[in-house]
Motif scaffolding. Structure first.
Motif, PDB file in Angstrom:
ATOM      1  N   PRO A  22       0.819  -1.228   0.000  1.00 34.34           N
ATOM      2  CA  PRO A  22       0.000   0.000   0.000  1.00 34.34           C
ATOM      3  C   PRO A  22       0.846   1.269   0.000  1.00 34.34           C
ATOM      4  N   TRP A  23       1.587   1.507  -1.088  1.00 38.77           N
ATOM      5  CA  TRP A  23       2.525   2.630  -1.159  1.00 38.77           C
ATOM      6  C   TRP A  23       1.830   3.968  -0.868  1.00 38.77           C
ATOM      7  N   ASP A  24       0.595   4.115  -1.300  1.00 41.12           N
ATOM      8  CA  ASP A  24      -0.106   5.396  -1.158  1.00 41.12           C
ATOM      9  C   ASP A  24      -0.468   5.727   0.291  1.00 41.12           C
ATOM     10  N   ALA A  25      -0.304   4.757   1.176  1.00 39.60           N
ATOM     11  CA  ALA A  25      -0.658   4.992   2.579  1.00 39.60           C
ATOM     12  C   ALA A  25       0.500   5.575   3.384  1.00 39.60           C
ATOM     13  N   PHE A  26       1.623   5.889   2.732  1.00 36.81           N
ATOM     14  CA  PHE A  26       2.812   6.352   3.457  1.00 36.81           C
ATOM     15  C   PHE A  26       2.532   7.626   4.254  1.00 36.81           C
ATOM     16  N   ASP A  27       3.050   7.638   5.486  1.00 37.56           N
ATOM     17  CA  ASP A  27       2.923   8.788   6.379  1.00 37.56           C
ATOM     18  C   ASP A  27       4.316   9.151   6.874  1.00 37.56           C
ATOM     19  N   ALA A  28       4.902  10.196   6.297  1.00 36.34           N
ATOM     20  CA  ALA A  28       6.282  10.581   6.617  1.00 36.34           C
ATOM     21  C   ALA A  28       6.468  10.922   8.088  1.00 36.34           C
ATOM     22  N   SER A  29       5.420  11.397   8.734  1.00 37.13           N
ATOM     23  CA  SER A  29       5.551  11.783  10.143  1.00 37.13           C
ATOM     24  C   SER A  29       5.768  10.592  11.060  1.00 37.13           C
ATOM     25  N   ARG A  90      11.809   5.333  -2.393  1.00 39.03           N
ATOM     26  CA  ARG A  90      10.652   6.213  -2.501  1.00 39.03           C
ATOM     27  C   ARG A  90      10.618   7.278  -1.410  1.00 39.03           C
ATOM     28  N   PHE A  91      10.959   6.869  -0.183  1.00 39.31           N
ATOM     29  CA  PHE A  91      10.672   7.719   0.964  1.00 39.31           C
ATOM     30  C   PHE A  91      11.904   8.212   1.730  1.00 39.31           C
ATOM     31  N   ARG A  92      13.012   7.497   1.633  1.00 47.69           N
ATOM     32  CA  ARG A  92      14.259   7.927   2.273  1.00 47.69           C
ATOM     33  C   ARG A  92      15.443   7.567   1.370  1.00 47.69           C
ATOM     34  N   PRO A  93      15.548   8.227   0.215  1.00 47.78           N
ATOM     35  CA  PRO A  93      16.597   7.864  -0.751  1.00 47.78           C
ATOM     36  C   PRO A  93      18.008   7.991  -0.202  1.00 47.78           C
ATOM     37  N   ASP A  94      18.195   8.809   0.826  1.00 46.55           N
ATOM     38  CA  ASP A  94      19.528   8.950   1.433  1.00 46.55           C
ATOM     39  C   ASP A  94      19.949   7.689   2.180  1.00 46.55           C
ATOM     40  N   MET A  95      18.999   6.787   2.436  1.00 41.50           N
ATOM     41  CA  MET A  95      19.283   5.570   3.195  1.00 41.50           C
ATOM     42  C   MET A  95      19.406   4.324   2.309  1.00 41.50           C
ATOM     43  N   VAL A  96      19.228   4.456   1.017  1.00 43.44           N
ATOM     44  CA  VAL A  96      19.308   3.283   0.137  1.00 43.44           C
ATOM     45  C   VAL A  96      20.714   2.700   0.199  1.00 43.44           C
ATOM     46  N   PRO A  97      20.864   1.384   0.423  1.00 43.37           N
ATOM     47  CA  PRO A  97      22.207   0.784   0.459  1.00 43.37           C
ATOM     48  C   PRO A  97      22.929   0.975  -0.873  1.00 43.37           C
ATOM     49  N   THR A  98      24.222   1.176  -0.794  1.00 43.44           N
ATOM     50  CA  THR A  98      25.019   1.262  -2.013  1.00 43.44           C
ATOM     51  C   THR A  98      25.308  -0.145  -2.518  1.00 43.44           C
ATOM     52  N   GLU A  99      25.721  -0.237  -3.775  1.00 41.29           N
ATOM     53  CA  GLU A  99      26.072  -1.545  -4.313  1.00 41.29           C
ATOM     54  C   GLU A  99      27.249  -2.153  -3.561  1.00 41.29           C
ATOM     55  N   ASP A 100      28.200  -1.313  -3.149  1.00 36.82           N
ATOM     56  CA  ASP A 100      29.341  -1.819  -2.382  1.00 36.82           C
ATOM     57  C   ASP A 100      28.894  -2.375  -1.036  1.00 36.82           C
ATOM     58  N   GLU A 101      27.938  -1.718  -0.391  1.00 38.97           N
ATOM     59  CA  GLU A 101      27.441  -2.210   0.896  1.00 38.97           C
ATOM     60  C   GLU A 101      26.740  -3.554   0.724  1.00 38.97           C
ATOM     61  N   LEU A 102      26.019  -3.711  -0.365  1.00 38.39           N
ATOM     62  CA  LEU A 102      25.363  -4.986  -0.638  1.00 38.39           C
ATOM     63  C   LEU A 102      26.389  -6.073  -0.947  1.00 38.39           C
ATOM     64  N   ARG A 134       7.328  -9.061  14.927  1.00 41.68           N
ATOM     65  CA  ARG A 134       7.571  -8.089  15.995  1.00 41.68           C
ATOM     66  C   ARG A 134       7.935  -6.724  15.409  1.00 41.68           C
ATOM     67  N   ALA A 135       8.704  -6.731  14.317  1.00 46.68           N
ATOM     68  CA  ALA A 135       9.066  -5.466  13.669  1.00 46.68           C
ATOM     69  C   ALA A 135       7.821  -4.752  13.157  1.00 46.68           C
ATOM     70  N   ALA A 136       6.881  -5.520  12.610  1.00 45.13           N
ATOM     71  CA  ALA A 136       5.638  -4.926  12.119  1.00 45.13           C
ATOM     72  C   ALA A 136       4.857  -4.265  13.250  1.00 45.13           C
ATOM     73  N   GLU A 137       4.931  -4.834  14.446  1.00 46.50           N
ATOM     74  CA  GLU A 137       4.246  -4.250  15.601  1.00 46.50           C
ATOM     75  C   GLU A 137       4.964  -2.997  16.089  1.00 46.50           C
ATOM     76  N   TRP A 138       6.292  -3.013  16.000  1.00 45.81           N
ATOM     77  CA  TRP A 138       7.082  -1.888  16.509  1.00 45.81           C
ATOM     78  C   TRP A 138       6.955  -0.658  15.622  1.00 45.81           C
ATOM     79  N   HIS A 139       7.005  -0.843  14.323  1.00 42.86           N
ATOM     80  CA  HIS A 139       6.880   0.284  13.405  1.00 42.86           C
ATOM     81  C   HIS A 139       5.480   0.880  13.495  1.00 42.86           C
ATOM     82  N   THR A 140       5.408   2.168  13.257  1.00 43.28           N
ATOM     83  CA  THR A 140       4.109   2.850  13.248  1.00 43.28           C
ATOM     84  C   THR A 140       3.723   3.313  11.845  1.00 43.28           C
ATOM     85  N   GLU A 141       4.691   3.432  10.945  1.00 47.75           N
ATOM     86  CA  GLU A 141       4.402   3.877   9.569  1.00 47.75           C
ATOM     87  C   GLU A 141       3.700   2.733   8.837  1.00 47.75           C
TER      88      GLU A 141
END
Length: 293
Positions: A22-29, A90-102, A134-141
């Motif tokens: 559900p990409w359209d449901a994104f809430d940046a806050s 889509r939402f945090r492009p500064d956090m996308v892993p680099t190819e070297d990191e992968l 558990r991660a799904a429960e912890w995240h709020t976005e």
């Protein structure tokens, strides 16, 4: 062969990245910097399906059925990495892993006994299913929550597929398979007694690269996993007990014998180890008698 049936089963429930997230449901806050970093680390960790698949294909050259199933497992696991990276793109492009990191998490694993490795990854799927729940429960976005719920269901299905191959191995190898599965089952159900999280990505797999021979040790932040589990998603004793219960439940079904505790499984492990040893001694005795004749 199990592969054709497993392919159909997994194909029937495969999700579509464009239509089922559900990409359209994104809430940046509702997305913090710390949460975005954990998504990045999970994306890199999932990329490690690449060296794991290379290991499976190398160590199972005599098993074309299981090797063919790897085509499905590898596709779906790499898709996990991809959807997490797509979220960041889509939402945090500064956090996308680099190819070297992968690429840093792609390294050769030492050869290991296929039966033990099969059980190790079966338990790993159970654990990852619970981590992601558990991660799904912890995240709020809401979008990343939906993604983790989706990945958790995939991991559960993968565990079921591995279980099918374990049942087949018991028919083929008998007590040798039972001993191998019980041995690793005791290890993976004993995480409460260890200082580290017991998952394939956190185990040492290449003696020449030690200590940087775990997937987690090669992440941009090698300390991330423990922080994620302990401080963020708070994978506490209640959740750890759920993992142990699932391992014991599945081992009970597999061995057709009830295991209410790790101690009971350990006693069974000793029985199977003794049975394998006794069988080996009998075989040696028979060979010796044959040679004498």
């Amino acid at each position: 062969m199990l592969y054709p049936e497993l392919f159909k089963q997994l194909e029937a429930v495969r999700w579509n990245m464009d239509k089922d997230i559900p990409w359209d449901a994104f809430d940046a806050s509702l997305l913090s910097d710390d949460q975005a970093r954990t998504i990045k680390m999970n994306a890199i960790t999932e990329w490690a399906a690449l060296p794991a698949t290379e290991m499976f294909l190398r160590d199972n050259k005599d098993d074309s059925d299981f090797s063919a199933f790897m085509s499905v497992w590898f596709f779906e696991e790499q898709k996990h990495s991809l959807v997490l990276m797509e979220y960041l793109r889509r939402f945090r492009p500064d956090m996308v892993p680099t190819e070297d990191e992968l690429h840093e998490v792609r390294f050769e694993f030492d050869p290991a006994p296929p039966l033990e490795t099969l059980m190790l990854h079966f338990c790993g799927e159970i654990r990852l299913n619970h981590w992601y729940r558990r991660a799904a429960e912890w995240h709020t976005e809401p979008v990343i929550r939906a993604i983790y719920e989706t990945l958790a269901r995939d991991e559960a299905r993968h565990g079921g597929a591995y279980l099918r191959y374990m049942k087949r191995a018991m028919l083929k190898f008998g007590d040798e398979a039972r001993a191998a599965f019980a041995k690793v089952g005791v290890l993976m159900a004993s995480a409460r007694r260890t200082a580290q999280a017991l998952h394939p990505t956190n185990l040492h797999v290449n003696v020449q690269l030690f200590p940087r021979d775990t997937i987690q040790s090669r992440l941009p932040d090698p300390e991330w996993l423990e922080h994620w589990l302990d401080k963020q998603i708070q994978f506490d004793s209640v959740w750890e007990n759920k993992v142990v219960d699932r391992i014991l439940h599945n081992m009970s079904l597999l061995m057709e014998r009830s295991f209410a505790s790790v101690q009971e499984l350990n006693r069974y492990r000793k029985e199977m180890a003794a049975a394998v040893l006794s069988g080996g001694l009998k075989d040696e005795g028979a060979l010796g008698a044959s040679a004498a004749a």
